[in-house]
Design a protein around this motif. Structure first.
Motif, PDB file in Angstrom:
ATOM      1  N   ASN A  64     -72.108 -39.087 -38.229  1.00 38.81           N
ATOM      2  CA  ASN A  64     -71.559 -37.740 -38.080  1.00 38.81           C
ATOM      3  C   ASN A  64     -72.089 -37.130 -36.792  1.00 38.81           C
ATOM      4  N   HIS A  65     -71.505 -36.025 -36.380  1.00 39.76           N
ATOM      5  CA  HIS A  65     -71.972 -35.336 -35.182  1.00 39.76           C
ATOM      6  C   HIS A  65     -73.324 -34.688 -35.444  1.00 39.76           C
ATOM      7  N   TYR A  66     -74.177 -34.683 -34.420  1.00 41.08           N
ATOM      8  CA  TYR A  66     -75.459 -33.987 -34.494  1.00 41.08           C
ATOM      9  C   TYR A  66     -75.354 -32.772 -33.584  1.00 41.08           C
ATOM     10  N   THR A  67     -75.384 -31.572 -34.158  1.00 40.04           N
ATOM     11  CA  THR A  67     -75.111 -30.358 -33.392  1.00 40.04           C
ATOM     12  C   THR A  67     -76.348 -29.524 -33.101  1.00 40.04           C
ATOM     13  N   ASP A  68     -77.489 -29.841 -33.698  1.00 41.65           N
ATOM     14  CA  ASP A  68     -78.706 -29.064 -33.464  1.00 41.65           C
ATOM     15  C   ASP A  68     -79.264 -29.346 -32.067  1.00 41.65           C
TER      16      ASP A  68
END
Length: 100
Positions: A64-68
């Motif tokens: 999944n995308h890592y947005t932090d």
């Protein structure tokens, strides 16, 4: 492809100022664990990104995308910095090199 390698995304938090002593406290590191597929970077990819062949370069792929926000990545005892990041439809890939 197996997503079985623990990867820690690190964010450095600066120490707070102490007005009594005039010094700053020690920095702390906040880590977030994600499991990823980690493999060596291909020679073709290294030439595209770096223009040369580097040792200690890895490709990390998350499901999944890592947005932090993060400063660096730790895998095992080694610290890596992100050289390239790419978001695909549902996956997120990073090309990283080892900090020496």
């Amino acid at each position: 492809m197996r997503y079985d390698t623990p990867v820690y995304f690190q964010k450095t938090i600066s120490g707070e100022y102490d007005p009594n002593t005039g010094n700053y406290g020690e920095d702390s590191v906040d880590e977030t664990l994600r499991y990823a597929s980690v493999m060596d970077t291909s020679i073709k990819t290294m030439r595209l990104i770096y223009g040369e062949i580097r040792q200690g370069s890895l490709c990390i792929q998350l499901q999944n995308h890592y947005t932090d926000v993060f400063d660096r990545i730790r895998i095992g005892e080694r610290i890596y910095t992100v050289d390239s990041s790419r978001k695909l439809r549902v996956k997120h890939t990073f090309v990283v090199s080892e900090v020496q």
